[in-house]
Design an enzyme around this catalytic site. Structure first.
Site, short mmCIF file in Angstrom:
data_model
loop_
_atom_site.label_atom_id
_atom_site.label_comp_id
_atom_site.label_asym_id
_atom_site.label_seq_id
_atom_site.Cartn_x
_atom_site.Cartn_y
_atom_site.Cartn_z
N ARG A 66 -41.16 10.75 47.55
CA ARG A 66 -40.06 11.66 47.88
C ARG A 66 -38.69 11.03 47.71
O ARG A 66 -37.70 11.74 47.52
CB ARG A 66 -40.26 12.25 49.28
CG ARG A 66 -41.41 13.26 49.27
CD ARG A 66 -41.77 13.69 50.64
NE ARG A 66 -42.40 12.57 51.32
CZ ARG A 66 -43.32 12.67 52.24
NH1 ARG A 66 -43.73 13.84 52.61
NH2 ARG A 66 -43.84 11.60 52.80
N GLU A 103 -49.16 2.30 59.57
CA GLU A 103 -49.78 2.69 60.83
C GLU A 103 -51.29 2.80 60.68
O GLU A 103 -52.04 2.53 61.61
CB GLU A 103 -49.25 4.06 61.29
CG GLU A 103 -47.76 4.15 61.50
CD GLU A 103 -46.99 4.58 60.26
OE1 GLU A 103 -46.13 5.44 60.37
OE2 GLU A 103 -47.26 4.03 59.16
#
Length: 179
Positions: A66, A103
């Site tokens: 993005r 994560e």
């Protein structure tokens, strides 16, 4: 006028609860990308910010994927080049790569070894800063190429995750902040 543009951008960020897993509130920029007036407002705001602070800049560096959507029109507006930082295995030729923790596991980023010359000034762009792992890895890659990182720039910062702290002393700017 800037407040109106910022409101227009903020109004096009859509929250998705429990994505990609329960307890996570995902901030989706798809409506922003679909709205040409809001997207123009976004690029206008980022261009104003970069021009005001950095009169001399060589490249916008965009993070896969993005960051490409935001970085290329921003670079075009500024009249400078764009450098992609990609996921491993997506760039031809000699590359520098770095492995980093996410994560949910590990990832690797790459930049072409000749993407920037030592001392060239760059601003690194992405859509969102969460825990800061990807942005920090990109900074390390650009430092290996001896680029001068002027700033890390994102549309959305998730402040509660304190990702900007991982950037050490590199200047950081987010257009929108959420807890």
């Amino acid at each position: 006028m800037s407040d109106e543009r910022l409101r227009r951008v903020r109004d096009r960020v859509r929250p998705f609860p429990d994505f990609p897993e329960p307890g996570v509130l995902f901030r989706d920029i798809s409506p922003l990308l679909k709205d040409p007036v809001a997207f123009r407002a976004l690029i206008d705001l980022l261009e104003d910010h970069v021009r005001a602070l950095y009169p001399k800049i060589d490249f916008i560096v965009g993070l896969d994927s993005r960051g490409f959507l935001i970085g290329t029109p921003l670079a075009q507006r500024l009249g400078i080049g764009f450098v992609p930082v990609r996921k491993k295995g997506k760039l031809p030729g000699a590359t520098e790569s770095i492995s980093y923790s996410l994560e949910y596991g590990k990832a690797e980023l790459e930049v072409q070894s000749d993407a920037v010359e030592p001392g060239q000034k760059v601003v690194i762009v992405d859509d969102l800063l969460a825990t800061g792992g990807t942005m920090r890895a990109a900074c390390e890659l650009l430092k290996r190429l001896k680029a001068e990182i002027l700033e890390c720039l994102v549309i959305i910062e998730l402040k509660a995750l304190k990702g900007s702290e991982k950037l050490n002393s590199i200047p950081f700017y987010s257009l929108l902040q959420y807890d």
